[in-house]
Motif scaffolding. Structure first.
Motif, mmCIF file in Angstrom:
data_model
loop_
_atom_site.group_PDB
_atom_site.id
_atom_site.type_symbol
_atom_site.label_atom_id
_atom_site.label_comp_id
_atom_site.label_asym_id
_atom_site.label_seq_id
_atom_site.Cartn_x
_atom_site.Cartn_y
_atom_site.Cartn_z
ATOM 1 N N SER A 188 14.813 51.766 49.497
ATOM 2 C CA SER A 188 16.148 52.379 49.545
ATOM 3 C C SER A 188 16.333 53.506 48.539
ATOM 4 C CB SER A 188 17.227 51.314 49.291
ATOM 5 O OG SER A 188 17.221 50.898 47.927
ATOM 6 N N GLY A 189 15.524 53.494 47.482
ATOM 7 C CA GLY A 189 15.672 54.514 46.444
ATOM 8 C C GLY A 189 16.714 54.172 45.411
ATOM 9 N N TYR A 190 17.425 53.050 45.568
ATOM 10 C CA TYR A 190 18.456 52.656 44.607
ATOM 11 C C TYR A 190 17.871 51.782 43.491
ATOM 12 C CZ TYR A 190 21.858 54.141 48.157
ATOM 13 O OH TYR A 190 22.589 54.862 49.072
ATOM 14 N N TRP A 191 18.375 51.966 42.270
ATOM 15 C CA TRP A 191 17.983 51.097 41.152
ATOM 16 C C TRP A 191 19.153 50.267 40.650
ATOM 17 C CZ3 TRP A 191 20.720 51.488 36.701
ATOM 18 C CH2 TRP A 191 21.420 52.688 36.462
ATOM 19 N N ASP A 192 20.382 50.709 40.937
ATOM 20 C CA ASP A 192 21.586 50.040 40.447
ATOM 21 C C ASP A 192 22.055 49.034 41.492
ATOM 22 O OD1 ASP A 192 24.094 49.263 39.548
ATOM 23 O OD2 ASP A 192 24.676 51.267 38.890
ATOM 24 N N LEU A 193 22.205 47.768 41.078
ATOM 25 C CA LEU A 193 22.643 46.735 42.013
ATOM 26 C C LEU A 193 24.022 47.027 42.591
ATOM 27 C CD1 LEU A 193 21.356 43.459 40.337
ATOM 28 C CD2 LEU A 193 20.892 44.198 42.668
ATOM 29 N N ASN A 194 24.842 47.759 41.860
ATOM 30 C CA ASN A 194 26.151 48.121 42.395
ATOM 31 C C ASN A 194 26.029 49.081 43.570
ATOM 32 O OD1 ASN A 194 28.401 46.852 40.871
ATOM 33 N ND2 ASN A 194 27.353 47.748 39.110
ATOM 34 N N ASP A 195 24.879 49.729 43.727
ATOM 35 C CA ASP A 195 24.592 50.557 44.902
ATOM 36 C C ASP A 195 23.785 49.783 45.942
ATOM 37 O OD1 ASP A 195 25.818 52.863 43.812
ATOM 38 O OD2 ASP A 195 24.011 53.290 42.644
ATOM 39 N N VAL A 196 22.897 48.909 45.458
ATOM 40 C CA VAL A 196 22.040 48.136 46.361
ATOM 41 C C VAL A 196 22.861 47.200 47.238
ATOM 42 C CG1 VAL A 196 20.238 46.363 46.474
ATOM 43 C CG2 VAL A 196 20.036 48.249 44.830
ATOM 44 N N ILE A 197 23.816 46.495 46.643
ATOM 45 C CA ILE A 197 24.596 45.490 47.373
ATOM 46 C C ILE A 197 25.363 46.097 48.559
ATOM 47 C CG2 ILE A 197 26.561 43.896 47.175
ATOM 48 C CD1 ILE A 197 25.489 43.209 44.349
ATOM 49 N N PRO A 198 26.131 47.175 48.367
ATOM 50 C CA PRO A 198 26.832 47.765 49.530
ATOM 51 C C PRO A 198 25.871 48.334 50.576
ATOM 52 C CG PRO A 198 27.777 48.565 47.465
ATOM 53 C CD PRO A 198 26.502 47.870 47.112
ATOM 54 N N ASP A 199 24.675 48.736 50.134
ATOM 55 C CA ASP A 199 23.691 49.256 51.081
ATOM 56 C C ASP A 199 23.160 48.162 52.000
ATOM 57 O OD1 ASP A 199 21.709 51.302 52.031
ATOM 58 O OD2 ASP A 199 20.292 49.868 51.137
ATOM 59 N N LEU A 200 23.105 46.928 51.491
ATOM 60 C CA LEU A 200 22.484 45.838 52.249
ATOM 61 C C LEU A 200 23.489 44.973 53.006
ATOM 62 C CD1 LEU A 200 19.803 44.586 49.673
ATOM 63 C CD2 LEU A 200 19.435 46.037 51.675
ATOM 64 N N PHE A 201 24.690 44.815 52.464
ATOM 65 C CA PHE A 201 25.639 43.859 53.041
ATOM 66 C C PHE A 201 26.923 44.561 53.486
ATOM 67 C CE2 PHE A 201 23.171 41.659 49.721
ATOM 68 C CZ PHE A 201 22.547 40.689 50.492
ATOM 69 N N THR A 202 27.453 44.109 54.613
ATOM 70 C CA THR A 202 28.718 44.653 55.122
ATOM 71 C C THR A 202 29.799 43.582 55.213
ATOM 72 O OG1 THR A 202 27.936 44.269 57.399
ATOM 73 C CG2 THR A 202 27.590 46.469 56.451
ATOM 74 N N ASN A 203 29.394 42.317 55.311
ATOM 75 C CA ASN A 203 30.348 41.219 55.383
ATOM 76 C C ASN A 203 31.135 41.120 54.070
ATOM 77 O OD1 ASN A 203 30.929 38.146 54.755
ATOM 78 N ND2 ASN A 203 30.929 38.381 56.978
ATOM 79 N N LYS A 204 32.451 41.032 54.185
ATOM 80 C CA LYS A 204 33.304 41.053 52.997
ATOM 81 C C LYS A 204 33.047 39.861 52.080
ATOM 82 C CE LYS A 204 38.085 42.161 51.774
ATOM 83 N NZ LYS A 204 39.448 42.443 52.310
ATOM 84 N N VAL A 205 32.843 38.685 52.664
ATOM 85 C CA VAL A 205 32.581 37.486 51.855
ATOM 86 C C VAL A 205 31.266 37.637 51.097
ATOM 87 C CG1 VAL A 205 32.129 35.008 51.925
ATOM 88 C CG2 VAL A 205 33.912 35.992 53.379
ATOM 89 N N ALA A 206 30.247 38.128 51.805
ATOM 90 C CA ALA A 206 28.943 38.326 51.170
ATOM 91 C C ALA A 206 29.034 39.340 50.032
ATOM 92 C CB ALA A 206 27.916 38.784 52.203
#
Length: 467
Positions: free
Chosen positions: A277-295
């Protein structure tokens, strides 16, 4: 009590009593795991990959094993001071540096801890900001979240290591689930397998010694404070008659599992994310991988927990203990509060815009702290041969007074070793460490010990009832 002696006897710096050694092996493993699972460990994996210009995943594994292995060895060696005598870093450092000289080493040790506390607080605050923004459209106040999150962590740190370890019983399972979900979702979304990731080739842009120092550098801070952790572990029965490895086996097992295993696992997941993905920051990784609001909420909440579990024991408590050595009349709670506030005012997240900044910062820290741990290990193992005059660590006119409270041999070693490292490029950490080991031993044997009696070979314990 003699006022001079009282100034050295802050309650938190006195030797741990047997009744206060309450940490089990499981608690110790979770404490290390909680400190290890954080955004720095994750992000280093992605930054070492560096878009294909850095290290390959296979090389990264070897670099991580060596780096974490060095930290484990050093932390266990320093930890023996806590296992045998129950004294923290801020008290032991008086032996090699002198009563006043120890303040110099304490300040140098405190700076990296406060830097990381501020940075990880910022990361956790960003995660909390994301969560609130999902439920309150338009909300975006990272500054407020930084303040709130810092206050919560400061309060948790005030209650000591046992409270931090108990918190990890909640945080670690949640973190393991989140990282597992990140790995599975990454593989699924980008249609890639683990063998594909491990087979990724790179240009090898990071020199191996520099990369190892980058990993070790982040944890040399805790290696210096190895005795702060080990003095809380329950003693192995009959430890007094055991060898070094026998009496420290719980500390060794705890670090191998909690630091080496968890650290390698976390960094590899970070590397996988960086590769696809090219991301190193988890605050960027999480929205890139998950769309479900609960997740998303669960992941961001867990991300905040990850910084919390690392920050309290690894980044805020050690500087607070160091400050108590400098200002002995200060209370532990006030020291924690002041260090926490300074950490936030440093605003370390401002470096985030620089590419590969985490590797760079880790390198700086390793070069800065390498000479201190070299001096400590030589003093304890080679000079004093693991036998301490603990009593005089808390007596202002004792054997560690040297020249007006300073051991010139230690101060000279620190300065010369640091400057020497500046000229050694990628080998700065190893050069500074090696220089400190040789130089301190020579100066102590040929200068300091000829002038100041050190009662070598004598083991004199501390008696709180004797002034």
């Amino acid at each position: 009590m003699n006022e001079k002696n009282k100034s050295l006897r802050s309650q938190e710096l006195l030797p741990t009593q047997e009744k206060d050694r309450t940490m089990s092996l499981a608690d110790y493993i979770l404490l290390w795991a909680g400190m290890t699972i954080n955004i720095v460990a994750f992000s280093l994996g992605a930054q070492y990959y560096d878009g294909g210009n850095g290290l390959s995943p296979v090389t990264m594994i070897w670099v991580m094993l060596v780096g974490y292995g060095i930290v484990t060895v050093f932390t266990t060696m320093v930890g023996d001071i806590g296992t045998k005598y129950g004294i923290p870093f801020a008290a032991f450092i008086r032996a090699p540096f002198g009563y006043k000289g120890s303040c110099v080493a304490s300040v140098i040790r405190a700076l990296p801890g406060m830097y990381w506390f501020g940075f990880l607080t910022y990361v956790g605050a960003e995660a909390l900001n994301h969560i609130i923004g999902m439920f309150i459209p338009g909300f975006d106040n990272v500054t407020l979240m930084i303040i709130v999150f810092a206050i919560v962590q400061i309060l948790n740190t005030m209650y000591g290591l046992e409270a931090m370890a108990k918190f990890d019983w909640i945080a670690i399972p949640a973190l393991a689930i989140m990282f597992g979900a990140i790995l599975v979702t990454t593989l699924t979304k980008y249609n890639i397998s683990i063998p594909d990731i491990m087979g990724t080739q790179t240009a090898g842009g990071y020199p191996i010694p520099y990369a190892i120092a980058g990993i070790a550098g982040g944890w040399i801070t805790m290696a210096l404070n190895g005795s702060d952790l080990s003095r809380q572990i329950k003693h192995v029965e009959g430890y007094e008659k055991m060898s070094f490895f026998g009496r420290n086996r719980r500390a060794i097992v705890g670090q191998v599992i909690g630091l080496m295993f968890v650290g390698v696992f976390t960094m590899l997941i970070g590397a996988a994310s960086g590769i696809v993905s090219g991301y190193w920051d988890l605050n960027d990784v999480i929205p890139d991988l998950f769309t479900n609001k609960v997740a998303l909420v669960l992941c961001f909440l867990t991300l905040a927990f990850a910084q919390w579990s690392t920050n309290t024991a690894a980044n805020l408590m050690p500087p607070s203990m160091a400050m108590l050595n400098i200002f002995p009349k200060m209370s532990y709670k006030l020291s924690v509060t002041i260090c926490g506030v300074i950490s936030i005012l440093m605003m370390p997240w401002k470096l985030e815009s620089q590419g590969g900044f985490l590797v760079m910062v880790q390198g700086w820290i390793s070069q800065m702290l390498g000479p201190i741990i070299g001096v400590m290990l030589v003093d304890y193992f080679l000079i004093r041969k693991m036998k301490l005059n603990v009593k005089d660590l808390y007596c202002a006119d004792g054997q560690y007074n040297y020249y007006k409270g300073f051991n010139i041999s230690a101060i000279l070693t620190l300065v010369i070793s640091f400057v020497f490292g500046l000229f050694c490029g990628s080998y700065a950490f190893f050069a500074g460490l090696g220089c400190s080991v040789v130089l301190y031993y020579i100066l102590m044997k040929n200068v300091t010990m000829k002038k100041y009696e050190q009662h070598i070979g004598e083991e004199i314990l501390f008696d709180p009832d004797v002034d």
